[in-house]
Design a protein around this motif. Structure first.
Motif, PDB file in Angstrom:
ATOM      1  N   PHE A 198     -45.536  -6.818 -18.317  1.00  0.00           N
ATOM      2  CA  PHE A 198     -46.373  -7.289 -19.416  1.00  0.00           C
ATOM      3  C   PHE A 198     -46.805  -8.747 -19.210  1.00  0.00           C
ATOM      4  N   ASN A 224     -41.731  -2.459 -16.724  1.00  0.00           N
ATOM      5  CA  ASN A 224     -43.080  -2.838 -17.144  1.00  0.00           C
ATOM      6  C   ASN A 224     -43.379  -4.234 -16.634  1.00  0.00           C
ATOM      7  N   ASP A 257     -48.796  -4.853 -22.520  1.00  0.00           N
ATOM      8  CA  ASP A 257     -49.356  -3.732 -21.783  1.00  0.00           C
ATOM      9  C   ASP A 257     -49.222  -4.024 -20.302  1.00  0.00           C
ATOM     10  N   ASP A 258     -49.311  -2.979 -19.500  1.00  0.00           N
ATOM     11  CA  ASP A 258     -49.284  -3.127 -18.055  1.00  0.00           C
ATOM     12  C   ASP A 258     -50.695  -3.354 -17.516  1.00  0.00           C
ATOM     13  N   GLN A 270     -47.108   3.083 -28.400  1.00  0.00           N
ATOM     14  CA  GLN A 270     -48.075   2.484 -27.480  1.00  0.00           C
ATOM     15  C   GLN A 270     -49.501   2.944 -27.777  1.00  0.00           C
ATOM     16  N   GLY A 316     -41.163  -5.433 -11.955  1.00  0.00           N
ATOM     17  CA  GLY A 316     -41.676  -5.732 -13.288  1.00  0.00           C
ATOM     18  C   GLY A 316     -41.040  -6.977 -13.867  1.00  0.00           C
ATOM     19  N   ASP A 330     -53.240  -0.558 -18.047  1.00  0.00           N
ATOM     20  CA  ASP A 330     -53.536  -0.087 -19.394  1.00  0.00           C
ATOM     21  C   ASP A 330     -54.934  -0.519 -19.832  1.00  0.00           C
ATOM     22  N   LEU A 367     -46.591  -4.398  -9.622  1.00  0.00           N
ATOM     23  CA  LEU A 367     -46.021  -3.307 -10.421  1.00  0.00           C
ATOM     24  C   LEU A 367     -46.085  -1.992  -9.658  1.00  0.00           C
TER      25      LEU A 367
END
Length: 356
Positions: free
Chosen positions: A287, A285, A238-239, A200, A276, A242, A271
């Motif tokens: 994304f 996650n 990515d979350d 990551q 997720g 991020d 989230l």
């Protein structure tokens, strides 16, 4: 666009109160759903020379036969046709998709959506397609499905992500589709940002560059029309918290902190509450995000306004038993064909336009 007037929705009093304190029970809105779905390796069965797609052929390690291909197409069609709601009885107005090999597989999917609806005794949605071939090494692209009753395409521009320090790097192009949603100018930027391959932290700069590109696209749209609504969506790898999303693209967590030409990420809050779209080693996650411009959050008289968002994790999309219980029911696991849907759940936001 006159057919849109056939679908006004009276929003419930508790919801309408968030937008007006006067005569809320009489307020009427047209509701437009905007969804995103990573279709997890929707490849045809043909080996395309120059692309790394041999894995998805009858002779490849996944034994990707026509039978398996059409099972997956049917499963995805079931998932998409389940996206109708009481407010959106004919499904989302727009659906961004990723991990599609080419236009042909998207055409098969749209055909299967209408066939599934007919089998259920429902009217076909007649979804149309915007697709662009990206230079991705695996040959996977992003695309946009849309219902012409609600969205009219005006302009399509793909944008290439260039990394100056790595001129040989290639990934999916960002697809910008501009047009009129419920008679209001809106642009959709459909994304599939670089993966976390290599770790990551090590790969984050690539996604940060992708975030900056999306922001540049948005700023260029606003230079032409400052009132333009913009929706950025995709599998961002990515979350929401991020750096690529929160800093490079600049999407904030709280509605009251977004400016007209900023961006609000409603999935950050989701989230935070443990929901997720994909799960790895017990950690969720998110994304698969749909991020809205501040002017859509603030709303203008007679124009679109953000209402709410959701992760579509219906029971049939989940693994039912075992160590992966409640994870997305994917197509393969450990090389074994599971006859599932995708390793991601779809997401959706809802936009309102007031009507007299």
């Amino acid at each position: 666009m006159r057919k849109i007037i056939l679908f006004p929705i009276v929003i419930l009093l508790a919801v309408a109160a968030a937008f007006s304190q006067d005569r809320v029970s009489e307020k009427k809105y047209i509701v437009a759903g905007v969804a995103f779905y990573n279709l997890e390796n929707l490849f045809d069965t043909i080996n395309d020379n120059g692309k790394y797609d041999y894995e998805f052929t009858p002779e490849g390690p996944r034994m990707w036969t026509s039978e398996r291909y059409w099972k997956k197409i049917g499963n995805l069609a079931r998932a998409i046709t389940s996206m109708d709601t009481p407010e959106t009885p004919v499904g989302p107005a727009v659906i961004g998709i990723s991990e599609v090999e080419n236009l042909g597989v998207v055409e098969d999917l749209v055909w299967a959506v209408d066939s599934t609806l007919k089998a259920q005794g429902r009217e076909p949605w007649g979804l149309r397609i915007v697709h662009h071939d990206s230079p991705d090494l695996r040959g996977i692209d992003v695309a946009l499905l849309y219902n012409p009753l609600f969205f009219e395409v005006g302009n399509v521009v793909p944008h290439r992500l260039v990394i100056p320090d790595d001129p040989d790097f290639i990934t999916r192009d960002q697809l910008c589709v501009s047009g009129s949603l419920l008679d209001v100018p809106v642009s959709f930027i459909v994304n599939h940002w670089p993966s976390r391959l290599g770790g990551q932290a090590e790969s984050s700069p690539l996604r940060e560059a992708a975030g900056r590109l999306s922001r540049c696209i948005a700023d260029s749209l606003w230079r032409v029309n400052p009132d333009q609504g913009i929706v950025m969506m995709g599998d961002l790898n990515d979350d929401p918290f991020d750096k690529s999303c929160a800093v490079a693209f600049g999407a904030v967590r709280d509605q009251d902190k977004v400016t007209a030409h900023g961006f609000y990420n409603p999935f950050w809050y989701i989230l935070d509450h443990g929901v997720g779209t994909l799960c790895y080693k017990g950690v969720w996650n998110l994304f698969d995000q749909i991020i809205v411009s501040g002017n859509l959050v603030q709303g203008l008289d007679g124009r679109l306004q953000y209402w709410k968002c959701t992760v579509i994790n219906k029971p049939f999309l989940r693994t039912k038993t075992g160590v992966y219980k409640n994870y997305p029911k994917r197509t393969y696991a450990s090389g074994r064909f599971l006859n599932g849907y995708s390793d991601h759940f779809p997401t959706e936001i809802f936009l309102l336009r007031p009507v007299d």
